[in-house]
Design an enzyme around this catalytic site. Structure first.
Site, PDB file in Angstrom:
ATOM      1  CB  CYS B  35      39.026  32.179  50.419  1.00 41.26           C
ATOM      2  SG  CYS B  35      38.657  30.450  50.197  1.00 41.26           S
ATOM      3  CG  ASP B  37      37.918  36.944  53.493  1.00 44.27           C
ATOM      4  OD1 ASP B  37      37.758  35.740  53.238  1.00 44.27           O
ATOM      5  OD2 ASP B  37      37.010  37.793  53.382  1.00 44.27           O
ATOM      6  CB  CYS B  61      38.962  43.738  52.239  1.00 46.69           C
ATOM      7  SG  CYS B  61      37.467  42.964  52.837  1.00 46.69           S
ATOM      8  CB  CYS B 105      33.838  40.776  56.502  1.00 51.06           C
ATOM      9  SG  CYS B 105      34.610  41.061  54.911  1.00 51.06           S
TER      10      CYS B 105
END
Lengths: 392, 276
Positions: B35, B37, B61, B105
């Site tokens: 995916c 992350d 990231c 995130c």
């Protein structure tokens, strides 16, 4: 901080000689080439000379060169112009690894009722020529296949491709934005009908491109307006940029053979250095013929954006096909088409070299990259587990 | 190039609390390498039920690493009950905000926290029992609903930015729209307690949400529309569109908008019309 710019497939620094050549055309020779007076005549002459130089770089006739605003415009003008010129044909063939300037036209064309075949590539990014042969029909209006891939640098066997297409009497377009200036492109030998190129990839400024249209090719005009470019692209000529592109083409032609060998030397040093120093790296398109300046590799267990930002902290500029850098959630369509696993594609980085790169810069990258990759792998939850698995 | 705040870059460059707690009391694993992350969160809880240590490992990231780092800083020293109240928005706020496309995130941080606490309590994660909506990124209905509720999301694009759901093949777009439509009926805009002091960012976000979810639909029913031009302190500048433009009753409309914003965001707000 010194900038080590290794993102020349994205854009290049304008050559100072090109800038110098352009400057008088803003302030002194500012005429409109269509005007009936001396200032206009000077501008017209400069445009004609630039056209000549671009034609020489491609080994084409000057009247086959149409100036546009960028590579994307050239691709749009070619594809839509050819389809409009033969409205009875409803099929287009292209590949799964095209630049977005071509690739993103596919959904639009499908919506307009066209059938589009997207040709496969293999794990090394090589085109499936049998698939190409099988895809051509009497209804095929156009085949558009890139010359060299912007992400991986993989070069398609364009002469063979063009012959297959022309044997069926089908119009053939190639997006050669990454090829021109990096490898020889000789249109007296290569039977392509249309070719796109862009100024800012060969050390001219952004905002200028070219569509080559072979004599006799039927293309509807994309930009309707004045008589400029023989009615094929209306709009007052962007004289300073056209002059700049002419100069860039001239330099490119003079230096091509020497420069491509130099860049290949640097690229190979970078590639071997990375493979020696860093475990678990894949080179994309390693088994294929590639542009001399491009190295695309996947650092497993590392995410590309993080890698780029830590490189950027040291002044090193590269790019990535990871999802995060583009704002999409999927990694590059090119790497996916090649069947690179997602787990590796997220860690892809492209180094693309150019005229102003030096061997010291390659050494600087090789000194710093292993530490950065290691640092990110230490943060990653997968790296340690991989180590445990290999120990066990 | 993303516009990351200095705080995001600081937590990315110098992440706090990286590592593994070998004798952790709770471990939460979310995301996957495929995916793009993934985060593993470790917590150590003392006898009073207070998180005395937290560590993480992240693949992802800059904003994923920064969000994980922020999460560990936020939960250290908190009781489990307090930690459960931390939302993804708190993580984003701690970092001075994240680009909208990167909000997932912060949501990943929140999901890892819930997973680690569930693991500590010996429970299985409720969200795992919830039906899968997005197969590409493995996002469940419950995760989507939580992100919508906690962040006041109104569009499918936002759901994708916050949870990744729908960011792949697109076959779940219709289901996401259904969830949005269902929650729109049952949930009012996240109303904050009146006494809570809002940061500028929170204020702007709330003003935007209230306009999007409550004011615009009303105006559109009458063929009008509204655009938020700027928020300066407590001055909210809007411009009216469509039939609202030059409408003799636009003063009344502006007063109505002000009333609504006062009620939903802050009593101190003043709405001004900007004519363009």
């Amino acid at each position: 901080m010194k900038v080590v710019y290794m993102d020349n497939n994205a854009t290049t620094r304008v050559d100072p000689l090109v800038v110098q050549e352009m400057l008088p055309f803003f302030t002194e020779t500012y005429g409109n080439p269509s005007s009936m007076h001396l200032v206009g005549a000077r501008a017209q002459k400069a445009v004609a000379q630039a056209r000549e130089k671009v034609a020489q770089l491609l080994n084409a006739h000057p009247d086959e060169i149409v100036f546009t605003s960028c590579g994307t415009e050239s691709d749009n003008a070619a594809i839509r112009g050819v389809l409009e010129a033969s409205p009875e044909k409803r099929h287009l063939v292209t590949t799964r690894v095209e630049h977005p300037a071509v690739w993103n036209q596919i959904p639009y064309l499908r919506q307009k009722g066209y059938r589009v075949t997207e040709l496969r590539v293999d794990r090394e990014g090589r085109l499936d020529l049998e698939h190409l042969k099988a895809s051509l029909t009497d209804d095929t209006a156009l085949v558009s296949i890139m010359f060299a891939n912007n992400e991986t640098g993989v070069i398609f066997p364009l002469e063979e491709v063009a012959q297959i297409v022309k044997a069926r009497g089908i119009v053939f377009h190639t997006d050669a934005v990454q090829a021109v200036g990096k490898i020889p492109v000789d249109l007296s030998k290569l039977p392509v009908d249309l070719l796109s190129m862009s100024g800012h990839k060969i050390h001219a400024p952004k905002g200028i491109g070219v569509l080559y249209i072979r004599r006799g090719t039927k293309v509807a005009p994309f930009m309707i307006g004045g008589h400029q470019e023989k009615g094929r692209r209306g709009g007052t000529e962007n004289v300073p940029y056209i002059v700049g592109l002419g100069k860039a083409a001239e330099i490119s032609q003079q230096e091509l053979s020497k420069e491509s060998m130099r860049l290949q030397g640097l690229r190979d040093k970078l590639e071997h250095g990375i493979l020696e120093r860093i475990p678990r790296v894949l080179v994309n398109g390693k088994g294929a013929e590639r542009l001399p300046n491009t190295l695309s590799c996947c650092f497993e267990y590392v995410e590309g954006e993080s890698l780029l930002l830590l490189l950027s902290d040291l002044g090193i500029c590269a790019s990535s096909g990871s999802a995060c850098t583009s704002g999409s959630l999927e990694p590059s369509h090119v790497l996916r088409a090649m069947g690179i696993p997602y787990t590796a594609a997220h860690g892809s980085v492209r180094f693309s070299l150019g005229r102003f790169n030096t061997e010291e810069e390659v050494d600087f990258v090789l000194e710093n990259l292993p530490g950065i990759v290691e640092r990110l792998r230490q943060i990653s939850p997968f790296w340690e587990r991989r180590a445990e698995v290999s120990k066990g | 190039m993303w516009e990351y705040t200095e705080k995001v870059m600081d937590h990315f460059r110098n992440p706090r609390n990286v590592g593994v707690i070998d004798d952790a009391d709770g471990v939460g694993e979310v995301g996957s390498m495929a995916c793009g992350d993934a985060l593993t969160l470790y917590i150590k809880v003392d006898q009073q039920g207070r998180i005395k240590d937290a560590k993480f490992q992240t693949f992802g990231c800059a904003s994923a690493i920064a969000s994980s780092s922020a999460l560990t800083e936020l939960i250290k020293g908190k009781t489990i009950e307090e930690a459960l109240k931390i939302t993804n928005q708190d993580i984003a706020d701690y970092l001075g905000g994240l680009p909208e496309q990167k909000m997932h995130c912060s949501v990943m941080g929140r999901e890892a926290l819930l997973a680690a606490i569930a693991n500590y309590k010996g429970q299985s994660r409720e969200s795992l029992a919830s039906p899968l909506v997005c197969e590409c990124f493995g996002v469940t209905q419950e995760e989507i609903e939580r992100a919508i509720r906690e962040n006041g999301l109104t569009t499918r694009e936002q759901v994708t930015h916050y949870t990744k759901a729908g960011g792949g093949c697109g076959s779940c777009h219709e289901r996401i729209e259904e969830i949005l439509a269902r929650l729109k009926k049952e949930v009012p805009v996240v109303a904050l307690p009146a006494q809570r002091r809002l940061t500028n960012l929170q204020k702007m976000r709330l003003v935007e949400e209230t306009i999007e979810r409550q004011i615009r639909p009303e105006l559109q029913k009458d063929g009008g529309d509204i655009e938020l031009v700027d928020v300066e302190g407590n001055r909210v500048m809007v411009s009216l569109r469509g039939v609202c433009t030059g409408c003799p009753s636009s003063n009344i409309t502006i007063k109505g908008i002000e009333q609504k914003l006062k009620e939903m965001v802050s009593q101190d707000l003043v709405v001004e019309e900007v004519r363009q």
